[in-house]
Design a protein around this motif. Structure first.
Motif, mmCIF file in Angstrom:
data_model
loop_
_atom_site.group_PDB
_atom_site.id
_atom_site.type_symbol
_atom_site.label_atom_id
_atom_site.label_comp_id
_atom_site.label_asym_id
_atom_site.label_seq_id
_atom_site.Cartn_x
_atom_site.Cartn_y
_atom_site.Cartn_z
ATOM 1 N N VAL A 225 1.073 -1.156 0.186
ATOM 2 C CA VAL A 225 -0.225 0.017 -0.182
ATOM 3 C C VAL A 225 0.335 1.292 -0.072
ATOM 4 C CG1 VAL A 225 -1.772 1.299 1.416
ATOM 5 C CG2 VAL A 225 -1.858 -1.290 1.356
ATOM 6 N N VAL A 226 2.108 1.352 1.370
ATOM 7 C CA VAL A 226 2.815 2.192 0.721
ATOM 8 C C VAL A 226 3.425 2.245 -0.481
ATOM 9 C CG1 VAL A 226 4.869 3.750 2.115
ATOM 10 C CG2 VAL A 226 3.179 2.489 3.670
ATOM 11 N N SER A 227 4.118 1.654 -1.242
ATOM 12 C CA SER A 227 4.739 1.896 -2.170
ATOM 13 C C SER A 227 3.478 2.271 -3.457
ATOM 14 C CB SER A 227 5.570 0.110 -2.576
ATOM 15 O OG SER A 227 4.116 -0.552 -3.250
ATOM 16 N N ILE A 228 2.705 1.747 -3.060
ATOM 17 C CA ILE A 228 1.360 2.014 -4.110
ATOM 18 C C ILE A 228 0.400 3.859 -4.793
ATOM 19 C CG2 ILE A 228 -0.970 1.717 -4.782
ATOM 20 C CD1 ILE A 228 -0.649 -0.629 -4.247
ATOM 21 N N LEU A 229 0.521 4.247 -3.121
ATOM 22 C CA LEU A 229 0.716 5.828 -2.319
ATOM 23 C C LEU A 229 1.578 6.393 -3.589
ATOM 24 C CD1 LEU A 229 -0.954 5.381 0.921
ATOM 25 C CD2 LEU A 229 -2.224 5.918 -1.053
ATOM 26 N N PHE A 230 3.079 5.830 -2.527
ATOM 27 C CA PHE A 230 4.331 6.264 -3.115
ATOM 28 C C PHE A 230 4.327 6.948 -4.536
ATOM 29 C CE2 PHE A 230 7.425 5.927 0.870
ATOM 30 C CZ PHE A 230 7.564 7.234 0.537
ATOM 31 N N PHE A 231 3.795 6.003 -5.646
ATOM 32 C CA PHE A 231 3.724 6.507 -6.694
ATOM 33 C C PHE A 231 3.201 7.345 -6.937
ATOM 34 C CE2 PHE A 231 1.816 4.862 -11.438
ATOM 35 C CZ PHE A 231 2.711 4.520 -11.728
ATOM 36 N N LEU A 232 1.134 6.637 -7.333
ATOM 37 C CA LEU A 232 1.019 7.705 -7.001
ATOM 38 C C LEU A 232 0.800 9.179 -6.554
ATOM 39 C CD1 LEU A 232 -2.847 6.003 -5.466
ATOM 40 C CD2 LEU A 232 -2.128 6.527 -7.948
ATOM 41 N N SER A 233 2.140 9.009 -5.816
ATOM 42 C CA SER A 233 2.587 10.875 -5.233
ATOM 43 C C SER A 233 3.128 12.007 -6.759
ATOM 44 C CB SER A 233 3.094 10.473 -3.735
ATOM 45 O OG SER A 233 5.313 10.282 -4.337
ATOM 46 N N MET A 234 4.028 10.831 -7.346
ATOM 47 C CA MET A 234 3.767 11.621 -8.141
ATOM 48 C C MET A 234 3.331 12.347 -8.986
ATOM 49 S SD MET A 234 5.538 9.051 -11.483
ATOM 50 C CE MET A 234 6.313 7.894 -10.193
ATOM 51 N N PHE A 235 1.661 11.920 -8.744
ATOM 52 C CA PHE A 235 0.595 13.225 -9.566
ATOM 53 C C PHE A 235 -0.089 13.868 -9.054
ATOM 54 C CE2 PHE A 235 0.879 8.519 -12.289
ATOM 55 C CZ PHE A 235 1.267 8.699 -13.159
ATOM 56 N N PHE A 236 1.002 14.254 -7.797
ATOM 57 C CA PHE A 236 -0.056 15.397 -6.279
ATOM 58 C C PHE A 236 0.998 15.275 -6.287
ATOM 59 C CE2 PHE A 236 -3.199 11.688 -7.966
ATOM 60 C CZ PHE A 236 -3.994 12.281 -7.931
ATOM 61 N N SER A 237 1.668 16.184 -6.607
ATOM 62 C CA SER A 237 3.211 16.771 -5.754
ATOM 63 C C SER A 237 2.557 18.187 -4.693
ATOM 64 C CB SER A 237 4.117 17.957 -6.566
ATOM 65 O OG SER A 237 3.135 18.026 -8.025
ATOM 66 N N PRO A 238 0.924 19.021 -5.725
ATOM 67 C CA PRO A 238 0.705 20.207 -4.859
ATOM 68 C C PRO A 238 0.011 19.597 -4.207
ATOM 69 C CG PRO A 238 0.529 20.334 -7.031
ATOM 70 C CD PRO A 238 0.525 18.807 -7.188
ATOM 71 N N LEU A 239 -0.583 19.027 -3.506
ATOM 72 C CA LEU A 239 -1.567 18.050 -2.504
ATOM 73 C C LEU A 239 -0.336 17.685 -1.222
ATOM 74 C CD1 LEU A 239 -3.543 17.383 -1.371
ATOM 75 C CD2 LEU A 239 -3.555 14.676 -2.574
ATOM 76 N N ILE A 240 0.596 16.865 -1.667
ATOM 77 C CA ILE A 240 2.334 15.886 -1.201
ATOM 78 C C ILE A 240 2.134 17.343 -0.151
ATOM 79 C CG2 ILE A 240 3.727 15.048 -0.513
ATOM 80 C CD1 ILE A 240 1.490 13.249 -1.780
ATOM 81 N N SER A 241 2.686 18.229 -1.130
ATOM 82 C CA SER A 241 3.899 19.845 -0.456
ATOM 83 C C SER A 241 2.746 20.305 0.614
ATOM 84 C CB SER A 241 4.048 20.308 -1.794
ATOM 85 O OG SER A 241 4.318 21.599 -0.654
ATOM 86 N N ALA A 242 1.538 19.831 0.358
ATOM 87 C CA ALA A 242 0.434 21.472 1.483
ATOM 88 C C ALA A 242 0.376 20.676 2.679
ATOM 89 C CB ALA A 242 -0.873 21.362 0.566
ATOM 90 N N ILE A 243 0.181 18.849 2.972
ATOM 91 C CA ILE A 243 0.812 17.599 3.781
ATOM 92 C C ILE A 243 1.027 17.994 4.020
ATOM 93 C CG2 ILE A 243 0.141 15.308 4.707
ATOM 94 C CD1 ILE A 243 -2.040 15.279 2.542
ATOM 95 N N SER A 244 2.448 17.783 3.823
ATOM 96 C CA SER A 244 3.638 18.337 3.900
ATOM 97 C C SER A 244 4.150 19.204 4.715
ATOM 98 C CB SER A 244 5.411 17.399 3.091
ATOM 99 O OG SER A 244 5.140 16.333 2.400
#
Length: 429
Positions: free
Chosen positions: A317-336
């Motif tokens: 599940v973690v690896s799938i979410l990391f893969f998807l994160s490349m398409f959601f960098s603005p969202l990831i940046s906000a959470i981080s």
């Protein structure tokens, strides 16, 4: 899926594993933003490191999930990226040359992982040191949580003091901590995950969680921007040794700590050790080819274990979410950018990892002090590898001078000497 991951045998189910995977991912996704920020200070393009970080994390975590079947996530390591940047800055080398050193270290790492050395090492580590490592990691995790929440801050006079408890992020962190503790006390399944969601919602309404977008197209990855010849012409053997030694002991210590916490160690042994060791070593090698510093097992994996993760499905599940994160960098940046979401989880998980302290033979000083030294130095030096080094140095010394030198495995003597040399001549931080 039930048969492949043996969910029932490990007292877990698909829902628990998915929640555990999401929990682990949310506590470590900061690396996707922080790692490029650190390495770009050494001249590596941000977009290149962003993609390399995700590729290394997906590669290592997939191997860990599908082959080793452990709930442990792999990604480029903090500390190692700072060391990478410092080598580029202080030695006047190109980042391509230092990537070459990482690649050589990664290849050596793979060779060591398929040999029996790492497996023998885990079996050779005395139980007192193992419990010390697990507890030291727990304190380290809790300390990271307290620092990121602003509950403790640097102080010139005392090194650390209480932070500003009126700061909005600190207030939200404390609120999130108490909400999560209440959910834990009520024995609600997925309490850590739900605590993060509730904290994020409050952060959004109080304008602390700001989104500049949700999705974006990922940048193109860069492959083999590496100068191997420069590694040997510049004689970067000490750099290779530092990368290799820190990565081996950082990740081995984390695997012991997380596996011990999950109850997956069998009589001090680490089942499917070679497959697990290939996760971080292959990720380090692949990461170097795409443009990032060495990868390691992540201490944040313990948050997923605390949420109930017990099998490789959590890592998948973690690896799938990391893969998807490349398409959601603005969202990831906000959470981080809002540490209040993950800080409470890290503090609580630190408590979970202290359980092994009850098993340390505190009345036998030659067993107790090395464990104590590890527990003390890990959070204070912000380094798992340094904590382990202190344990490996003090344990054989204590045994020799208490007349029990023959009870110590030869590997402990060997690495004790290696660590002593490394700390004196090749400090990695």
């Amino acid at each position: 899926m039930e048969n492949f991951f043996k969910l029932r045998e490990n007292n877990t189910n698909v829902k628990t594993e998915i929640l555990a995977g999401v929990t682990t991912f949310l506590t470590m996704v900061y690396i996707v933003i922080v790692n490029p920020a650190i390495l770009s200070s050494a001249g590596v393009p941000f977009e290149q490191v962003f993609m390399a970080t995700i590729i290394a994390a997906v590669t290592g975590t997939l191997i860990m999930g599908l082959f080793a079947k452990y709930p442990i996530a792999i990604a480029p390591g903090m500390g190692l990226n700072a060391y990478f940047a410092s080598v580029v800055a202080t030695q006047g080398l190109s980042y391509q040359t230092v990537f070459g050193a990482v690649l050589v270290a990664g290849i050596l790492f793979i060779l060591l992982s398929v040999s029996k050395l790492r497996e023998m090492l885990i079996m050779a580590i005395p139980s007192g040191l193992k419990y010390g490592i697990t507890s030291g990691i727990g304190l380290f995790i809790a300390f990271i949580g307290l620092k990121s929440a602003g509950i403790v801050v640097p102080n010139k006079a005392t090194m650390i003091s209480m932070g500003d408890l009126h700061s909005p992020v600190t207030v939200l962190s404390i609120f999130g901590l108490f909400i999560t503790l209440i959910l834990m006390a009520r024995r609600i399944n997925g309490a850590l995950f739900y605590g993060m969601i509730i904290t994020a919602i409050f952060g959004y309404f109080f304008d602390l969680l700001r989104f500049k977008g949700i999705a974006s197209l990922p940048p193109a990855p860069v492959f083999f921007d590496v100068d191997l010849a420069g590694v040997f012409s510049n004689g970067l053997y000490a750099v290779i040794f530092a990368f290799l030694l820190v990565t081996i002991f950082d990740t081995t210590g984390t695997m012991i700590g997380v596996s011990e916490q999950a109850g997956l160690m069998k009589n001090g042994k680490f089942p499917r050790a070679k497959q697990a060791f290939l996760g971080d070593s292959v990720a380090t090698t692949v990461g170097a080819m795409f443009g990032t510093s060495p990868s390691t097992a992540y201490i944040e994996s313990s948050t997923g274990v605390a949420a109930g993760g017990r099998t490789g499905l959590t890592a998948l599940v973690v690896s799938i979410l990391f893969f998807l994160s490349m398409f959601f960098s603005p969202l990831i940046s906000a959470i981080s950018s809002l540490p209040a979401i993950t800080a409470p989880v890290l503090i609580i998980v630190g408590c979970f990892m202290m359980e092994g302290l009850a098993k340390v033979a505190w009345k036998e000083f030659d067993e107790a002090f090395p464990a104590f030294a590890i527990i003390l130095t890990m959070p204070l030096t912000s380094s798992i590898a340094t904590g382990i080094a202190i344990g490996f140095i003090t344990y054989p010394l204590m045994k020799v001078f208490s007349g029990k030198g023959k009870t110590v495995h030869p590997l402990i003597y060997f690495f004790g000497a290696v660590f002593l040399i490394q700390l004196i001549f090749f400090p990695s931080h």
